[in-house]
Motif scaffolding. Sequence first.
Motif, PDB file in Angstrom:
ATOM      1  N   ALA A   1       0.801  -1.113  -0.014  1.00  0.00           N
ATOM      2  CA  ALA A   1      -0.069   0.133  -0.168  1.00  0.00           C
ATOM      3  C   ALA A   1       0.771   1.335  -0.183  1.00  0.00           C
ATOM      4  O   ALA A   1       2.102   1.311   0.440  1.00  0.00           O
ATOM      5  CB  ALA A   1      -0.939  -0.011   1.105  1.00  0.00           C
ATOM      6  N   SER A   2       0.292   2.182  -0.452  1.00  0.00           N
ATOM      7  CA  SER A   2       1.046   3.684  -0.410  1.00  0.00           C
ATOM      8  C   SER A   2       0.800   4.521   0.766  1.00  0.00           C
ATOM      9  O   SER A   2      -0.361   4.309   1.127  1.00  0.00           O
ATOM     10  CB  SER A   2       0.631   4.383  -1.726  1.00  0.00           C
ATOM     11  OG  SER A   2       1.127   3.747  -2.908  1.00  0.00           O
TER      12      SER A   2
ATOM     13  N   ILE B   1       8.586   2.495  11.515  1.00  0.00           N
ATOM     14  CA  ILE B   1       7.929   1.854  10.459  1.00  0.00           C
ATOM     15  C   ILE B   1       7.486   0.313  10.452  1.00  0.00           C
ATOM     16  O   ILE B   1       6.765   0.082   9.856  1.00  0.00           O
ATOM     17  CB  ILE B   1       8.703   1.818   8.984  1.00  0.00           C
ATOM     18  CG1 ILE B   1       7.881   2.123   7.691  1.00  0.00           C
ATOM     19  CG2 ILE B   1       9.795   0.832   9.267  1.00  0.00           C
ATOM     20  CD1 ILE B   1       8.655   2.183   6.648  1.00  0.00           C
ATOM     21  N   SER B   2       7.958  -0.387  11.662  1.00  0.00           N
ATOM     22  CA  SER B   2       7.236  -1.663  11.769  1.00  0.00           C
ATOM     23  C   SER B   2       6.007  -1.532  12.444  1.00  0.00           C
ATOM     24  O   SER B   2       5.231  -2.393  12.257  1.00  0.00           O
ATOM     25  CB  SER B   2       8.074  -2.158  12.905  1.00  0.00           C
ATOM     26  OG  SER B   2       7.991  -1.582  14.122  1.00  0.00           O
ATOM     27  N   VAL B   3       5.123  -0.377  12.665  1.00  0.00           N
ATOM     28  CA  VAL B   3       3.779  -0.492  12.963  1.00  0.00           C
ATOM     29  C   VAL B   3       3.079  -0.650  11.826  1.00  0.00           C
ATOM     30  O   VAL B   3       1.873  -1.374  12.045  1.00  0.00           O
ATOM     31  CB  VAL B   3       3.531   0.908  13.388  1.00  0.00           C
ATOM     32  CG1 VAL B   3       4.202   1.054  14.868  1.00  0.00           C
ATOM     33  CG2 VAL B   3       3.750   2.101  12.701  1.00  0.00           C
ATOM     34  N   ILE B   4       3.722  -0.585  10.460  1.00  0.00           N
ATOM     35  CA  ILE B   4       2.944  -0.665   9.153  1.00  0.00           C
ATOM     36  C   ILE B   4       3.150  -2.456   9.138  1.00  0.00           C
ATOM     37  O   ILE B   4       1.936  -2.988   8.900  1.00  0.00           O
ATOM     38  CB  ILE B   4       3.320  -0.009   7.873  1.00  0.00           C
ATOM     39  CG1 ILE B   4       3.154   1.377   8.268  1.00  0.00           C
ATOM     40  CG2 ILE B   4       2.969  -0.565   6.910  1.00  0.00           C
ATOM     41  CD1 ILE B   4       3.753   2.340   7.307  1.00  0.00           C
TER      42      ILE B   4
ATOM     43  N   LYS C   1      -0.296  -2.574  12.815  1.00  0.00           N
ATOM     44  CA  LYS C   1      -0.815  -1.762  13.871  1.00  0.00           C
ATOM     45  C   LYS C   1      -1.105  -0.144  13.447  1.00  0.00           C
ATOM     46  O   LYS C   1      -1.673   0.505  14.264  1.00  0.00           O
ATOM     47  CB  LYS C   1       0.276  -1.411  15.027  1.00  0.00           C
ATOM     48  CG  LYS C   1       0.644  -2.722  15.748  1.00  0.00           C
ATOM     49  CD  LYS C   1      -0.637  -3.243  16.739  1.00  0.00           C
ATOM     50  CE  LYS C   1      -0.326  -4.371  17.628  1.00  0.00           C
ATOM     51  NZ  LYS C   1      -1.368  -4.833  18.554  1.00  0.00           N
ATOM     52  N   CYS C   2      -0.769   0.029  12.091  1.00  0.00           N
ATOM     53  CA  CYS C   2      -1.215   1.216  11.459  1.00  0.00           C
ATOM     54  C   CYS C   2      -1.970   1.288  10.247  1.00  0.00           C
ATOM     55  O   CYS C   2      -1.963   0.387   9.429  1.00  0.00           O
ATOM     56  CB  CYS C   2       0.053   1.739  10.997  1.00  0.00           C
ATOM     57  SG  CYS C   2      -0.041   3.336  10.238  1.00  0.00           S
ATOM     58  N   GLN C   3      -3.230   1.956  10.545  1.00  0.00           N
ATOM     59  CA  GLN C   3      -4.521   1.928   9.350  1.00  0.00           C
ATOM     60  C   GLN C   3      -4.807   2.917   8.813  1.00  0.00           C
ATOM     61  O   GLN C   3      -4.802   4.054   9.766  1.00  0.00           O
ATOM     62  CB  GLN C   3      -5.542   1.192  10.023  1.00  0.00           C
ATOM     63  CG  GLN C   3      -5.491  -0.521  10.812  1.00  0.00           C
ATOM     64  CD  GLN C   3      -6.389  -0.978  11.295  1.00  0.00           C
ATOM     65  OE1 GLN C   3      -7.638  -0.191  11.463  1.00  0.00           O
ATOM     66  NE2 GLN C   3      -6.388  -2.228  11.903  1.00  0.00           N
ATOM     67  N   ALA C   4      -5.100   3.014   7.694  1.00  0.00           N
ATOM     68  CA  ALA C   4      -5.612   4.488   7.044  1.00  0.00           C
ATOM     69  C   ALA C   4      -7.153   4.449   7.264  1.00  0.00           C
ATOM     70  O   ALA C   4      -7.696   3.365   7.353  1.00  0.00           O
ATOM     71  CB  ALA C   4      -5.287   4.237   5.616  1.00  0.00           C
TER      72      ALA C   4
END
Length: 1608
Positions: free
Chosen positions: A602-603, A680-683, A687-690
Amino acid sequence: MELVERTETSYSRPRKRSIVESSDEHGEEVFKFRILLPNGAITDLTLHGPGEEMFVDEFVDVVRIEFERSAKRTPGIKRKIVWDGDVYLEDLSENKIRKRIHFNRFKSNKLHTLRLFDGAEDTVDTFQNMWDLTPDTDLLSELPAEYTFETALADLIDNSLQAVWSNTLGDRRLVSVAVTDQGISIFDSGPGMDGSDEKSIVKWGKMGSSNHRSSKGLAIGGKPPYLMPLFGMFGYGGPIASMHLGRCALVSSKTKESKKVYTLYLEREALLNNSRSECIWRTDGGIRDPLEDEIQTSPHGSFTKVEIYEPKLRCLEEFQLQCRLKDIYFPYIQCDDLHITGKTTTPIEFQVNDVNLAEIEGGEVAITNLLSCNGPEFVLQLHFYINLDTTSKTTSNQGSGSYRQANARLKCVYFPIVEGKESIDRILEKLEAEGCRILENFDNFCRVSIRRLGRLLPDARWGRLPFMEPRRKVDKGQVLKRCCYRVKCFVETDAGFCPTRSKTDLAHHDPFTTALKNFGNKSLGKDSEAIVKVHKGGKPLSVLQLEKEYQDWIMQMHEQYDQEIDSGEDQPVIVVSPRNKKELGISSDVVRVHQAIRRKGASWKSGQKIKILKGAVGCHKNNIYATLEYILIEGFQGDVGGEARLICRPLGCPDEKGCLLAVNGENASLDIRKSISFPISVIDSGKCQAIDTATWKYQLEKRHEKAPSTIDILNIQQCRQLEIDGALPVGASVSAGLAPPNEIVAVVRPFNFVSSSSSKDLDPKYIVKDDLEMSMEVKCIDGSKDNNECEPVCAERVKPSSRSGLSGLYIFPLGCKFPSLFRKAGIYKFSFSICTGSSCKPLEMQVVVTPCSIPRKWGILCDKQGPFADGKPLTVRVGSSFPHLSIACYDKYYNRMPFESTPEVKVKIMAGGSTLVCVKEMMVDLSINKMTLQVTDMLIESSNLDLIRPQYKATLEICSGDELFPVSVPCQVNPGHPHHLKMTRSPKLENSLIPGHVIDKLILELFDAYDNHVAKGVEVRVEVEGFCFQGRDGWMHKVDDHGCVNLSGLLKVTGGYGTSVHLSVSFGGKILLKEEFQIAKRELRMVSQVPSHCIAASQLENIVFEVFDSEGRVDEGIHDEPTHDQFHALTLTSESSQIDSTIRYTFRRGKCTVPSIPVPREEGDFQFVASHSHHPVLRTSVKILVIRAPKLELATLTEPSTPIVHSQCSDGRMLLLQDTYVFDPKHAHALVASLFEDGKKLDRGLAKVGVQIGSIENKLKLLNDRKTAIAREIYDLEVLMEPLSFSPFDHVMDAKDLVVKRIEGKGDDVVAVFCNLLKTIQIREPEKQYVQDVIGVVALLGTVNSYRLSRIFAEYLGEDYMLAVVCKSNEAVSALEKYVEKGEIDWSCSLHEAASASEKTINGRFRVICLEDIRPYSGDITGNDRQRKLALPVPLLPSGRTPHGFLGYAVNMINLNMNMHITTAAGYGLRETLFYLLFGEVQVYETRADMQEANACIKSGAISLDGGIKRGNGILVVLGNCDPEIRFPVEPEVLRSSQHTLDVVKKITDKKAEMEALSAEILKETNALAKARHKFGKRREQLCKFMEEKAPFIKEVMESRKQLIAEN
């Protein structure tokens, strides 16, 4: 297998020779046989002393009798034995015995197996109850609680691995496992077993009889990875494991020596169900020929095969089993540590279902090794040990001697992140793909795995060890913390560590296990029972060094191998040296700033709205909604190890407070401000959502409604609903002393709260629950003061809490923490506010507190204009008034309140509980506002101040007329100025005074106008005339603490006899006393009768003068005593030049005698004046007429018959002259010359002694100056010492001094004289080379750490060598003693010369050791050792271990702290030369027994601390007791200081030795000076006596000669 009851069997039979079944009491040989009968039965037979041989038929008869006896207890035997058939015996090597059995072919006391054949064809190969497997009953309680298939199978494989490891070179090392549904087989090509005692197959099946249990100590130590599979711990692995895997098992084994295969059969029910201690476990066995496939598999002819039938445990899949077994035995399958070049070797050929495990690529270990980085590993070597003498014994008694030890190697491997993905996640994915999934993720992945002797302990999957935790604060703290998760530690241990009984983990409560788990924990390490020594690369490490090197290694791995992300989707902005690196979460000085990247398909772009889920790094409690601003990548593109971060602006943070990227030309800067940085490991972790726009707006509205708006205080009704006692009393005023509420409750209201409805006050929706911090400040305005300044009272900060199920309450403790809050009157202002920046408005409330209406006490005010303004106590002088006092009225809480009216006041001064002064005159006035009572004009009058002197401290007490409300204040009432005085005088002042006398008693007692003694320190003026003050100048004198001026012993009479003296005392110009005194009268008289005329050139002799008092008595007090300052002498003055006015004639008891007074040569009046030398008023004048003498002829002096003419003398006696003396000038001249020569000789002798005295005095001055300089140097050196260094060094110095005193106390011994002389020589002749190169005595050149070492070293060397003198060079040795012809000693040179000068003698011989002549030690020196100890090899016994009790080499146990600087010209120190010569390689042991045990490795001798001595020639001294007088000084263990401190102490020691020698030299010179002065006095006395006797005669002869010459 059959269970048989334990019974004792014995038998007797007729025999031809003595074969006895009793104990061997006469040393007869005993032979044991196990007979295998053809019907499958067995018989055990023991023969005592059977002789050399026995017929076979006789032997068979014994067998038959024993079999028939035991057949009754062994049912089930059906076949009969043909005893009278073709019977013969056969041994295990198939040798047949038919006629005689020769016992010399069998070993005594060992069991031998023989088969008996009876000629029948139906002979069996399996025998009933062949093997006795009865275990120790204690082992039955130690069996493991449960087995899994893996652990049981591993126990059997352990036995096979132990067996094949002992194979000789060239033999095949094979372990083959076959697992099917029908059965399990474990085959190994080890040495095998048979029926002999040494290799009995019984030991495999009998619990507790394992050969490897006792060999465990051999597997302690060595080199990692400790591949010596002596796994045996408990001795029950084989039978118990096989019975857990199946219902029955068959063990077949063959040795190289045996031709047959021995079998043993086990059944699970009999083994597990029958465990009573009174039972014997017997099982069937057999003997057979080896199979063809067995011979092919093990070509060298030995093997063991365990076959398990009817398996009852479910097996893993074949591939999983292969992977699992490869994990457990990986170092034995393929290993890189056994070859020097690191080449991979296969120590054991390991097969599972005919597949070589070396060819299997699966398994956790293989995959883990494959995905680790290629960088260097972090390797530590740990040595654990426990002193069993000082600690409690553990359950496993391991190790040898008095300590237990173990070793471990820790190998830390780094698993980097590659292309944004963790290597550990790749390992987990690959394991799951292969069907070997483990229930772990990246966070809880096993970070520590443990092997014992190369075998994996599968359940030992530990988390990180303490040293692996990032505790040290560094600049890259976050990076370091994240990188620590990428490290796994592989621990390899030796046999010193104890496993659990199932061998799946380390024993949990073992001290070594505990020490390993706590390795790196500083707090727990100090209290650990086990001691751990850490080495890395051969270098010892401390905990701090370990921590630093480990973290440096992690950062090195991170920078070289981690690949977070390579680049973004846009052109980056390069920022150099960004600010706020810690907040940005980066450590690099270069960072690339992107606004778009692609991650996880994903971007992600700048401005995108995202949600960080709870649990992500940096997001712990709630989800965070934020705007993505930038993506940061460390380093330049292509760099390895760069971190990647997401910079996000959280919801609610305005744009102007978000991260700012400023580009100015080629320069760019980045400021994170209020934004947040996430890895950046949360992506990657999801754990990171748009999120979309609608969700974002909803969160904005929701946040605004719930945002804090106002602060509200709950009232009493709301508090009662929450079961909270009390509320803040706001509104009406309250009286002082009101108890404040225990707690007050504040809440934060949101924007959507409307206060119109009371039902909403406690609604949770209208109470903000954010984690804010609220502060409460309480200030008070004191109503009794004119100003309205607010004084802080208290302050509190609290966070929200819950009560009665309602959260978001800010509960401030008030009454419970500040119970006396409202006791002070005033206006209390309560301020409530949110501590951090918030839109919430602060709240302010106030409470008015008034004083109580009932007065409790009075108090004196200390205003700026009052008497207490300067802080000093109230002071007044008697006869004056106190300054004004301001009095206030207070309630019981000390709140100031008004007076009702002007009260009656009483004032008094108290001291010692009694009234000193009652003040009667005063003025009392009340202020207009009735707040202050003024008391003024208090007159103080008293004559009792002596009761409180010398401090004059008292208490001023003021109270009301009814004596209520008393108030007191300390005061000081001083006496007045001097008004009059009283004089206490000596009787000498009452009678007549004597000049020069001191007034022994004269005291002036001063009083003020009220008859109080004057205060101490008051100065009065004392003027005198005819007196003088001794020891001081000036007229002013201070009054002492008794109110007196004590002039006793100070006044000395200076006036002359018969005069008046005056004394006056004044103060402030006022005369207090004026007195006049009279000095006694005295008169000087000449009491000798002097003629009215005298002959010219004659003399008056023995003229007596006396001093008379006014009553005509001789004043015997006129006595010359210079020692008592009494100088009384008489002087004579005259115009005649014959009288010397400088001569003083002393008075004795008032009388002075003048020996002679010369009369002038001229005729006329001769007048002289005699006067007192100090009192000119005492004088008298004498006048005499001088006439010419008649002419006389002198006779020859040698004619005694010559008539004598008498000349007149002053006292009536006659001067003798010869009237007819024929003068012979030649004889007279010779006589006079002879007398003069005698006088010159006496004078020269006196001058010579005087020169000697001057020389000694000059030398003493130089010695004293040098001693003072050395004392100063010692002081300066002691300043340089380290803190707390003196106590132990003083101990060593004292010990050395004790040894020196013992040496010097040996009297006339050579070395005792030498030690005494050496100090003196170094002072007198320091420039001589032999003095500089003489080092000292052996006993003083080193120290030891214990008294036992000191004693045994001295005993070993002997007193001759302990007292040997050590020199550096041959020149020094030669200079100590010189020789004359025929080799005789020159007693006038070198050391003997110095001994003679010190009145000492060197007799006998003494040993001298020259360092240059010694062949030094040529080996290596221990590295980094300040003591430069010799690197001697550790002695080893033939078994390869270090002898028990070995403490070290004697040459290395000598401490040279203060003598390390002593070296030869070639650079060798005392240890390599002197002590290596004396001790060589003598070993030191704890006890004699230890020394005896180590005899095989002792080459150069040994000693033990309990007195054992073994010389190099083998002489062993162990008897008697010896306590040498001369020993090495003992140095405490704590004495371990820096080299600088040691150098300073060496200098201090040398200086003190020099000072001691100087003191001895000064004492000697002082005694010499006293002798010289005594000699000088005697010479002077002789000269004076000579002059007194000869001078008158010489003078008379010379005068006569002159007169004769004049007349001629």
